[in-house]
Write an enzyme that holds these catalytic residues in place. Structure first.
Site, PDB file in Angstrom:
ATOM      1  N   LYS A 159      -6.867   9.035   4.957  1.00 21.21           N
ATOM      2  CA  LYS A 159      -7.629   9.608   3.842  1.00 21.21           C
ATOM      3  C   LYS A 159      -8.620  10.621   4.394  1.00 21.21           C
ATOM      4  CE  LYS A 159     -10.351   8.078  -0.212  1.00 21.21           C
ATOM      5  NZ  LYS A 159     -10.954   6.905  -0.894  1.00 21.21           N
ATOM      6  N   SER A 182      -9.360   6.577  -5.665  1.00 23.80           N
ATOM      7  CA  SER A 182      -9.439   7.889  -5.044  1.00 23.80           C
ATOM      8  C   SER A 182      -8.516   8.059  -3.839  1.00 23.80           C
ATOM      9  CB  SER A 182     -10.882   8.161  -4.618  1.00 23.80           C
ATOM     10  OG  SER A 182     -11.281   7.235  -3.626  1.00 23.80           O
ATOM     11  N   SER A 242     -10.708   1.909  -5.024  1.00 20.97           N
ATOM     12  CA  SER A 242      -9.925   3.068  -4.582  1.00 20.97           C
ATOM     13  C   SER A 242      -8.819   2.800  -3.581  1.00 20.97           C
ATOM     14  CB  SER A 242     -10.847   4.141  -4.010  1.00 20.97           C
ATOM     15  OG  SER A 242     -11.411   4.861  -5.069  1.00 20.97           O
TER      16      SER A 242
HETATM   17  N1  GLN Z   1     -12.873   5.002  -9.465  1.00 17.70           N
HETATM   18  C1  GLN Z   1     -14.135   4.535  -9.005  1.00 17.70           C
HETATM   19  C2  GLN Z   1     -15.124   5.674  -9.019  1.00 17.70           C
HETATM   20  O1  GLN Z   1     -14.801   6.685  -9.497  1.00 17.70           O
HETATM   21  C3  GLN Z   1     -14.012   3.932  -7.637  1.00 17.70           C
HETATM   22  C4  GLN Z   1     -13.878   4.941  -6.571  1.00 17.70           C
HETATM   23  C5  GLN Z   1     -13.759   4.359  -5.197  1.00 17.70           C
HETATM   24  O2  GLN Z   1     -13.498   3.181  -5.010  1.00 17.70           O
HETATM   25  N2  GLN Z   1     -14.002   5.211  -4.214  1.00 17.70           N
HETATM   26  O3  GLN Z   1     -16.211   5.580  -8.568  1.00 17.70           O
END
Ligand code: GLN
Length: 497
Positions: free
Chosen positions: A80, A155, A179
């Site tokens: 990532k 994400s 995420s």
């Molecule tokens: N979807 C969640 C957010 O937008 C979690 C994102 C994540 O775990 N990095 O914050």
């Protein structure tokens, strides 16, 4: 070559150790796959082809010299794009970093390099990990390999799509609110959020420091465990790193067994907003666990319903502080002219996307004098209540289960203008992040409505990460027997449904 991309990391590792195939061949097969399909999936922001080839040759030379090599030697891993990596750009999916080349390496990618893993490239993500679909990337969305018109989740959507599309057997992600587990679930693969502090944050660009947790994604439970083990362990460079032995996750993944295990079904994760096909697969998975000898009970966690609002105060508050460092002076993009303030304002206006700006404003507001107690302070109190819910539950059962996501992958564009709808994708995953314990998503079938994968979430107490693998391996084995093949086999053709 086609055969090499369908093999698991464990199989590749064994084949390389036996001398049946070289790391160079394994790397080449995955680079070929990337060249063949990534113009459609768009999982990668950067493919480190030359570096990957050079590392693979090194591994082959070390093996030839008789050096003892670990289980990930010669195995490609997609990273990532928020782990800092020397020799590769690190964008965090943001225009504000552009093609910033970090001057230091994250602990986790360094551990992988030391283990001989081949870092094959950097994957697309929602900008600074804020989102659930990769649509917030400054470089365009990734596509779900099961249906290219759908999101791969986020994400860590690029990482999940890369693994699901057989461009790498393994990938690194980070989980702040879901995420890793949410993209794993909607891409039909395995993804784990380790116990907070179990995997180092050093060199992981910060979103919300009290929540950010790096973790593995793979096509099988054992593969995820192999990566989990290599990436984990105490790191003096991270002040919140836990100084305790790594839970025996690989051992657990090899011995899936739920006989006598006490499993709690969280009653709050059902009802409105849950896709019937996802609930059907979840119910079947619970029945399966019961048939394998688990003792299943229903458990109420009454404060979980406040997790989402609490998270959307805590995470943006921490983000508003962490993202202050992107000021147009020190990293990446600089634009505008005049005073330092004018350059900073112009750079941030041009460099940050809409969702990141929304989070910075939300967080700044929640932390501001006069509102701090009402918003940030209250959210922290809710966080304590959620930890207490988990504590009470784990007094009665060994693990908790729920659907990993309320729905399967949704169409690209469908939730892009509706932040609330997007936030709901993490409804089931957020409590674990707030409490800091561990959870996994493992495939549990395809929803009838759309034929897309659904995930079973298993949650364990802090530092009991091995329990996740024990349960997930049992589920995986039983389902593979039922289907006659791993669920994931279906994604290989990159069907456009
Ligand atoms: N979807 C969640 C957010 O937008 C979690 C994102 C994540 O775990 N990095 O914050």
């Amino acid at each position: 070559m086609d055969e090499l991309i369908t093999m698991t990391a464990a199989e590749l590792s064994a084949a390389m150790a036996a001398g049946d195939v070289s790391a160079a061949d394994v790397t080449e097969a995955h680079l070929d796959r990337i060249a063949a399909v990534d113009d459609r999936v768009k999982a990668f922001l950067h493919v480190a082809a030359d570096d990957a080839r050079a590392r693979a040759r090194e591994v082959d030379a070390r093996r030839k010299a008789g050096e003892p090599l670990g289980p990930l030697a010669g195995v490609p891993v997609a990273v990532k794009d928020l782990f800092t990596t020397i020799g590769m750009p690190t964008t965090c999916g943001s225009k504000i970093l552009g093609d910033w080349h970090p001057p230091y390496e994250s602990t986790i990618t360094q551990r992988l390099r030391n283990a001989g893993a081949i870092l094959i490239g950097k994957t697309n993500m929602d900008e600074f990990a804020m989102g659930s679909s990769t649509e917030n990337s400054g470089f365009g969305p990734s596509h779900n390999p099961w249906d290219l018109a759908k999101v791969p989740g986020g994400s860590s959507g690029g990482s999940a799509a890369a693994v699901a599309a057989h461009m790498a057997p393994l990938a690194l992600g980070t989980d702040t609110g879901g995420s890793i587990r949410q993209p794993a679930a909607v891409c039909g693969i395995v993804g784990t959020k380790p116990t907070y502090g179990g995997s180092s944050r050093y060199g992981v660009v910060a979103f919300a420091s009290s929540l950010d947790t790096p973790g593995p994604l793979g096509r099988t439970v054992l593969d995820a465990a192999l990566l989990h083990e290599v990436m984990s362990g105490h790191d003096p460079m991270d002040s919140t790193s836990i100084n305790a032995p790594v839970p025996p996750v690989v051992e657990a993944a090899r011995h899936g067994d739920v006989a006598g295990l006490r499993i709690g079904v969280v009653s709050e994760f059902a009802g409105d907003g849950y896709q019937p096909g996802v609930m059907a697969r979840f119910t079947e998975a619970v029945e399966l666990l019961e048939s394998l000898g688990a003792k299943v009970t229903e458990i109420s966690c009454p404060h979980f319903k406040y997790a989402l609002p609490a998270y959307y105060l805590i995470a943006p508050s921490e983000a508003s502080s962490n993202l202050a460092r992107f000021d147009g002076m020190r990293y990446g993009l600089r634009t505008g002219s005049g005073s330092a303030e004018e350059v900073m304002a112009a750079t941030r206006a041009a460099g940050f996307g809409a969702e990141v700006k929304r989070r910075i404003m939300l967080g700044t507001y929640a932390l501001s004098s006069g509102y701090y107690d009402a918003y940030y302070g209250k959210a922290q109190q809710v966080r304590t209540l959620i930890i207490q819910d988990f504590d009470a539950a784990f007094g009665q059962v060994d693990v908790l289960v729920s659907p990993a996501t309320p729905t399967t992958a949704f169409p690209i564009g469908e939730r892009a203008d509706d932040p609330m709808a997007m936030y709901l994708a993490d409804l089931c995953t957020i409590p674990t992040d707030l409490a800091g314990n561990a959870a996994i998503s493992v495939p549990c079938g395809l929803a009838d409505e759309d034929g897309l994968p659904a995930g079973l979430q298993v949650m364990a107490p802090p530092l009991a990460d091995d329990r996740l693998y024990r349960v997930a391996a049992a589920v995986e084995a039983a389902f593979n027997e039922r289907w006659g093949h791993p669920l994931l086999a279906d994604a290989k053709g990159l069907s456009a449904r």
